[in-house]
Design an enzyme around this catalytic site. Structure first.
Site, PDB file in Angstrom:
ATOM      1  N   ASP A 215      -5.151  -6.183   6.086  1.00  0.00           N
ATOM      2  CA  ASP A 215      -6.850  -5.201   5.237  1.00  0.00           C
ATOM      3  C   ASP A 215      -7.372  -6.471   5.798  1.00  0.00           C
ATOM      4  O   ASP A 215      -9.087  -6.669   5.833  1.00  0.00           O
ATOM      5  CB  ASP A 215      -6.157  -4.850   4.231  1.00  0.00           C
ATOM      6  CG  ASP A 215      -7.355  -3.626   4.150  1.00  0.00           C
ATOM      7  OD1 ASP A 215      -8.426  -4.112   4.338  1.00  0.00           O
ATOM      8  OD2 ASP A 215      -7.318  -3.009   3.149  1.00  0.00           O
TER       9      ASP A 215
ATOM     10  N   ASP B 222     -11.596  -7.983   7.713  1.00  0.00           N
ATOM     11  CA  ASP B 222     -12.847  -8.147   7.612  1.00  0.00           C
ATOM     12  C   ASP B 222     -13.338  -9.545   7.680  1.00  0.00           C
ATOM     13  O   ASP B 222     -14.511  -9.853   7.642  1.00  0.00           O
ATOM     14  CB  ASP B 222     -12.568  -7.935   5.419  1.00  0.00           C
ATOM     15  CG  ASP B 222     -13.098  -5.760   5.932  1.00  0.00           C
ATOM     16  OD1 ASP B 222     -12.275  -5.262   6.694  1.00  0.00           O
ATOM     17  OD2 ASP B 222     -14.075  -6.168   4.916  1.00  0.00           O
TER      18      ASP B 222
ATOM     19  N   LYS C  10       3.794 -15.235   4.425  1.00  0.00           N
ATOM     20  CA  LYS C  10       3.975 -16.057   2.893  1.00  0.00           C
ATOM     21  C   LYS C  10       5.075 -16.237   2.796  1.00  0.00           C
ATOM     22  O   LYS C  10       5.188 -15.902   1.088  1.00  0.00           O
ATOM     23  CB  LYS C  10       2.548 -15.989   1.946  1.00  0.00           C
ATOM     24  CG  LYS C  10       2.440 -16.536   0.711  1.00  0.00           C
ATOM     25  CD  LYS C  10       1.028 -17.625   0.520  1.00  0.00           C
ATOM     26  CE  LYS C  10       0.884 -17.569  -0.894  1.00  0.00           C
ATOM     27  NZ  LYS C  10       0.153 -18.694  -0.557  1.00  0.00           N
TER      28      LYS C  10
ATOM     29  N   TYR D  61       0.641  -1.256   0.189  1.00  0.00           N
ATOM     30  CA  TYR D  61      -0.239   0.110   0.096  1.00  0.00           C
ATOM     31  C   TYR D  61       1.083   1.029   0.054  1.00  0.00           C
ATOM     32  O   TYR D  61       0.228   2.015  -0.597  1.00  0.00           O
ATOM     33  CB  TYR D  61      -0.842  -0.134   1.010  1.00  0.00           C
ATOM     34  CG  TYR D  61      -2.122  -1.127   1.809  1.00  0.00           C
ATOM     35  CD1 TYR D  61      -2.122  -1.944   0.110  1.00  0.00           C
ATOM     36  CD2 TYR D  61      -3.276  -1.085   2.250  1.00  0.00           C
ATOM     37  CE1 TYR D  61      -2.868  -3.285   0.523  1.00  0.00           C
ATOM     38  CE2 TYR D  61      -4.041  -1.955   2.289  1.00  0.00           C
ATOM     39  CZ  TYR D  61      -3.835  -2.604   1.373  1.00  0.00           C
ATOM     40  OH  TYR D  61      -4.888  -4.292   0.580  1.00  0.00           O
TER      41      TYR D  61
END
Ligand code: NAD
Length: 369
Positions: free
Chosen positions: A252, A256, A196, A146
Site C-alpha cells: 500500500d 504510492d 522486515k 488489513y
C-alpha cells in the site's frame, strides 16, 4: 463474437470523471475487435452509502457476481466528510475490503512505468531515471494487518488500547510468491523480495516460504531487501528493480511512492487478481482536492482497462495498443495538470481531452486481425 459482462463502479471523487474516459476506450475497443462489452454501472463507495445506505449494496454485489470482470474508480471522502459515515460503513471498511474478500483478489499488480522520454514528469534527476523506470509491484491483497482480527477497549490501567493482528499462513504466502515468480519469468527473471525480517516474525515465515517456492523457478534470481531500504532505493536507484513482491501494508505504502517517483499517482493503474475473476482500479484514491474539475489524469483508469483486456480477456495486442495510445498523447507534448510544471513545455489538457486523444490515437492504429 465474444461478449463480456463488465461491472462498472465509478466510485467517488474523481472516479466518475476518469471512468467516463475508460468507457470511451471500451466502446472503441468493441468497434475495433470481434467483441462486445456489456457495461453495467453500479453504485460503490461513499456515493453508494448516501444513495442506498450501504457502500457495497446488494444490487452492486449482484452485478459484480454476474460480471466477467470488474472495473472500479477510486472511493473515499476527505477526512472531514468521512466523519459523516459510521466507521464500519466508510468506503474502505464497508466496500473495498469486503470486495477484495468476496472475490479473494489476493494478487495486486501495480506497474510503475515511465519511459526515458517522459523523465521530465518525475521529481528524480535524469541520471537516476537512466533509460526509464519499468517495474511492477506485486502486493499481497487479502492478508496481513488489513484483514487481521481487531480489538479495542480499555486496559487494566484504564488506558484506551487497540490491537490489530498481522497474520499470514503459508498457503497465502505461497500463492502470491507463485504469481510474483511467474511474472519474473515473463520479465527480467529478477525478483526483489521486500520484507522486515529483522523485526517481524511474519516476514521470517514470508522469506522461508519464498525460499521453498523459488526452488521451482531456478532461473529467477531472488534478492532480499528490507522494506525501509527499499523505500530509499526507490528514490536513489529505482532502475535496479523489475518485479518486487511484498505483503499488504508494505505494498500500500510503497506503491504510492511508486506514483511519487513517476511524478503523479495518476500514472498508477492496477489489477487485483482472484482465482475466478479480477477487478481493476487506479492505485490512488478519490482525490477529493481536485474532484469535479475535469482536471484529473485518467491514465490510471484507462491503464486499468488495458490491464483488463490482457489479463481477463486475453486481448494482448489491443491492450498494447491502448498503452501506446496513451503514451502517444504524452509524446505529442500533452498532459493533465498533475504532470504540467509551471513554466514547463507541456501543453495542459483536461480529463476529457486526454481521453479523446487516447481514442483518436487508438482509432488510427491498425486493427488486430
Ligand atoms: P489520493 O490518492 O486520492 O490523492 C493524493 C494526491 O494525488 C492528491 O493531491 C490528488 O489530487 C492526487 N491524485 C490522485 N489521483 C490523481 C489523478 N488521477 N490525477 C491527478 N492527481 C491525482 O489520496 P488521499 O487524498 O489521501 O485519499 C482520498 C480518499 O481516497 C480517502 O478517502 C482515501 O481513503 C481514499 N483511497 C481510496 C483508494 C481506493 O479506492 N482503492 C485508494 C487510496 C485512497
Amino acid at each position: 463474437m465474444k461478449n463480456y459482462k463488465i461491472a462498472i463502479l465509478p466510485g467517488d471523487g474523481i472516479g466518475p470523471e476518469i471512468m467516463a474516459e475508460a468507457v470511451k476506450v471500451f466502446r472503441l475497443v468493441e468497434e475495433r475487435n470481434d467483441v462486445t462489452f456489456e457495461l453495467i454501472e453500479a453504485d460503490f463507495g461513499a456515493s453508494a452509502y448516501f444513495k442506498c445506505g450501504h457502500p457495497f449494496p446488494e444490487e452492486t454485489i449482484a452485478v459484480c457476481d454476474a460480471a466477467d470482470a470488474i472495473i472500479k474508480g477510486p472511493i473515499g471522502l476527505n477526512h472531514e466528510e468521512s466523519k459523516k459515515i459510521p466507521l464500519d460503513m466508510r468506503p474502505e471498511r464497508g466496500a473495498l475490503l469486503p470486495m477484495r474478500r468476496r472475490y479473494n483478489t489476493f494478487a495486486n499488480f501495480r506497474p510503475v512505468f515511465l519511459p526515458k522520454s517522459l523523465g521530465h514528469f518525475s521529481p528524480l534527476k535524469a541520471e537516476i531515471i537512466g533509460e526509464g523506470i519499468d517495474l511492477v509491484m506485486v502486493r499481497e491483497l487479502v492478508g496481513g494487518l488489513y484483514f487481521g482480527d481487531k480489538e479495542e477497549g480499555v486496559n487494566e490501567q484504564g488506558l484506551r488500547y487497540v490491537r490489530e493482528t498481522l497474520e499470514y499462513d503459508e498457503e497465502q504466502i505461497r500463492r502470491i510468491m507463485h504469481e510474483a515468480l511467474q511474472l519474473s519469468m515473463r520479465r527480467k527473471k529478477v525478483l526483489h523480495n521486500i520484507h522486515k525480517s529483522n523485526v517481524l516474525r511474519s516476514s521470517v515465515l514470508w522469506n522461508e516460504v519464498l525460499g521453498e517456492v523459488a526452488v521451482e523457478y531456478p532461473e529467477v534470481e531472488v534478492k532480499h531487501i528490507l522494506v525501509d531500504a527499499a523505500a530509499t532505493m526507490l528514490c536513489l536507484n529505482p532502475c535496479q528493480f523489475d518485479v518486487m513482491v511484498m505483503e499488504n501494508m508494505f505494498g500500500d505504502i510503497l506503491s504510492d511512492q511508486g506514483g511519487g517517483i513517476l511524478g503523479s499517482l495518476g500514472l498508477m493503474p492496477s489489477e487485483c487478481k482472484g482465482p475466478e475473476k479480477s477487478y481493476y482500479e487506479p492505485s490512488h484514491g478519490s482525490a477529493p482536492d481536485i474532484a469535479g474539475q475535469n482536471i484529473a489524469n485518467p491514465y490510471s483508469m484507462i491503464g486499468s482497462v488495458a490491464m483488463m483486456l490482457e489479463s481477463s480477456f486475453g486481448m494482448l495486442q489491443e491492450s498494447k495498443n491502448v498503452w501506446s495510445a496513451m503514451q502517444s498523447v504524452f509524446a505529442d507534448g500533452y498532459s493533465t495538470a498533475d504532470l504540467s510544471k509551471p513554466g514547463g513545455s507541456v501543453k495542459m489538457i483536461n480529463t476529457a481531452e486526454f481521453g479523446d486523444r487516447v481514442v483518436t490515437a487508438l482509432r488510427a492504429m491498425p486493427k488486430v486481425v
